[in-house]
Every structure is written in C-alpha cells, then in structure tokens.
Enzyme design. Structure first.
Site, short mmCIF file in Angstrom:
data_model
loop_
_atom_site.label_atom_id
_atom_site.label_comp_id
_atom_site.label_asym_id
_atom_site.label_seq_id
_atom_site.Cartn_x
_atom_site.Cartn_y
_atom_site.Cartn_z
N HIS A 1 -48.59 -54.77 30.77
CA HIS A 1 -49.15 -53.71 31.62
C HIS A 1 -48.56 -53.66 33.02
CE1 HIS A 1 -52.18 -51.75 34.25
NE2 HIS A 1 -52.06 -50.85 33.30
N HIS B 1 -55.52 -48.08 23.83
CA HIS B 1 -55.05 -48.44 25.16
C HIS B 1 -54.71 -49.93 25.22
CE1 HIS B 1 -56.02 -49.38 29.53
NE2 HIS B 1 -55.09 -48.45 29.65
CA CA Z 1 -50.52 -47.56 30.34
#
Ligand code: CA
Length: 300
Positions: free
Chosen positions: A51, A9
């Site tokens: 992000h 992630h």
């Molecule tokens: Ca993402």
C-alpha cells in the site's frame, strides 16, 4: 441485473493481512468483481504489491535490516531488492512507533506466515484461479506516488503497463481498471502513453470535484472518498452532493473507497452504509475490506 462492482480493497483485508496472496485468494473465493493491487517499485524495478512506499508498518524490516532506514527513520520499498523484500515477514498493519495494531479486531499482528510478492505473482494467482474456476475476476492496479518514483529516477508506470500488456491487459474489455491519485500521471497514461485501459481517477481533496469535466476527458471513472458523496443528514436521511449525478452525466463510473465494517464513522451499521451509498446515492461500485458482506448485500 446487478451491475455494481465489488472491489476487494488490498484483498479481503478485513480478514487477512492486506496485500498478501492469502488475502487475494480469499477475496477471489468471495466472488468479487475486482481484486486491488497497490504498486511500488523495488530497487531492482520489480513492482511490489504494497500500500505505501514504506515497509515498516506491515513488515519486520526494522528488525531484519535495522541499519537500512533513511534519515526520516522510515524504511523504503525502493531501497531493497526483490530478493531482500521476499525475506521479510508481513504482518497485519501496525503503527511503527507504538507497535500497536491499526485495526485491533482483525488478524492478529505478527501471527501467521506471510510474504511480499510482485505484480506478476499476483496476476498469475488470479489468472490461474480464473482458469481453474471458470470465473472472470479482474484486477484493479494502482500506480502509487508517481512523483516519488520519478524523483528516485524510476519509471513505475511504464514498467506496470508493460507487465499488464504481457499478461493480456491492454483494453477496456480486459477486466483491468488502472487507478491513480495523481491526475497528471493518469492523463499522461491516456494521452502520451496511449493506454486503452479503463482508467479511474482517484480523488482525495474537496476542490477536486471542480475538475470532473477534465477527468472525463481521459478517465472512465472516478474513485472518490465516500465522504465526498455525502452532504448532510436531514431528518435522519442522508442528502448527497452532486458528485455522483455530475459524474454520471459525464459518463464516469463512481467507485468510492473504503467500505469497512469495523470503521463505520457516520453510519449506524454496515448495512446502513451500503444502503446509503450503493443504493440511495447510486454509486457504481465499492472498494471494501469486507467483500463478502458487500457481495451478499448486492445479491439480495
Ligand atoms: Ca489503493
């Protein structure tokens, strides 16, 4: 055979600033199945791996380009050219108002030398490492906020699909899972843009579980918040919602987010979290900031 997938992630973001090439190389070395790329367009249409649509919580933009904020006092990726973005120093995530580091025990804020990069640069790193090591680690790009991009007159999805195709990612067999929270956009990718990639519908709100059947008409998997999988605890044992079994009955894979060893919430340990979700709830993979821990757990 273990068929559950580990998705790094934002890279190995528990150890290095998120979405830096360093965090991606570290994740690669941890033998994950996929490495994630969140994508936002620059002013000159380069997909940047970051992000959010904002720059001020992971870079020094407020110092270097103080007068370039919008009326809401935020600095937007889309207002800067790729060349300008590359001059910024990337840091561990912090609150732009207080300056406080978001995860205090991670890589120290404003230390080290990190930069923003494009989707192409990251694919070349991963494909280069695949060639050099003989591994076959995949990518897991996310189309970020398509409605915002459309409002700004930008075609993020079309640009990303074109680049993916140039680098050999066009079908479900090509180790590329494409994800998006916006259901209309993900459906458009399948139906109008006729993509044959493995598509993952991200989920955020409780009522979205009612749309599973529709998701299955165009997507191959779902990416729910892990709390959507949990129901309640009865005598110290977690009971689960029907989300995973409903998704499996529709042929959808389930890859919940986000497994964090330093943010356990309702779990007593990271091992308990992994056991509960990956084994007891039987999900098919995990988005994690700590890929080494999940890889080790699954190999046991
Ligand atoms: Ca993402």
């Amino acid at each position: 055979m273990n068929t559950k997938v580990v998705i790094a992630h934002r890279g190995a973001s528990g150890y290095l600033p998120e979405h830096t090439l360093e965090a991606k190389a570290m994740a690669f070395a941890m033998n994950v199945d996929f490495i994630e790329q969140d994508l936002v367009l620059s002013k000159d249409d380069v997909p940047i791996v970051i992000h959010d649509i904002y720059l001020d919580d992971v870079t020094d933009v407020a110092t270097k380009f103080a007068d370039r904020k919008r009326n809401d006092h935020r600095y937007y990726v889309i207002d800067f050219t790729f060349e300008e973005l590359q001059t910024l120093a990337v840091s561990e995530r912090f609150d732009p108002v207080t300056g406080k580091q978001f995860y205090p025990n991670r890589f120290p804020k404003e230390k080290g030398t990190f930069k923003l990069h494009s989707l192409q640069q990251e694919i070349e790193l991963i494909q280069g490492l695949n060639q050099a090591t003989g591994k076959k680690i995949g990518i897991y790009p996310e189309i970020k906020d398509p409605a915002f991009h459309a409002k700004e007159g930008k075609q993020l999805t079309e640009i990303v699909l074109q680049i993916l195709s140039e680098y050999g990612y066009t079908t479900k067999k090509d180790a590329c899972n494409l994800q998006c929270f916006d259901a209309k956009e993900l459906e458009r990718i399948r139906v109008e843009l006729k993509s044959d990639l493995f598509l993952v519908q991200l989920m955020e709100f409780p009522e979205e579980v009612n749309n599973l059947k529709h998701f299955a008409s165009y997507a191959d998997g779902i990416g729910p918040w892990y709390k959507q999988v949990l129901d309640r605890k009865v005598q110290e044992k977690w009971q689960f919602t029907s989300l995973v079994s409903d998704a499996h009955a529709l042929g959808l894979k389930v890859h919940p987010y986000t497994f964090r060893a330093d943010q356990l919430d309702e779990f007593s340990s990271f091992d308990a979290m992994m056991q509960t979700l990956l084994i007891d709830a039987n999900v098919d993979g995990a988005f994690t900031d700590f890929p080494d821990l999940v890889v080790t757990f699954l190999n046991k």
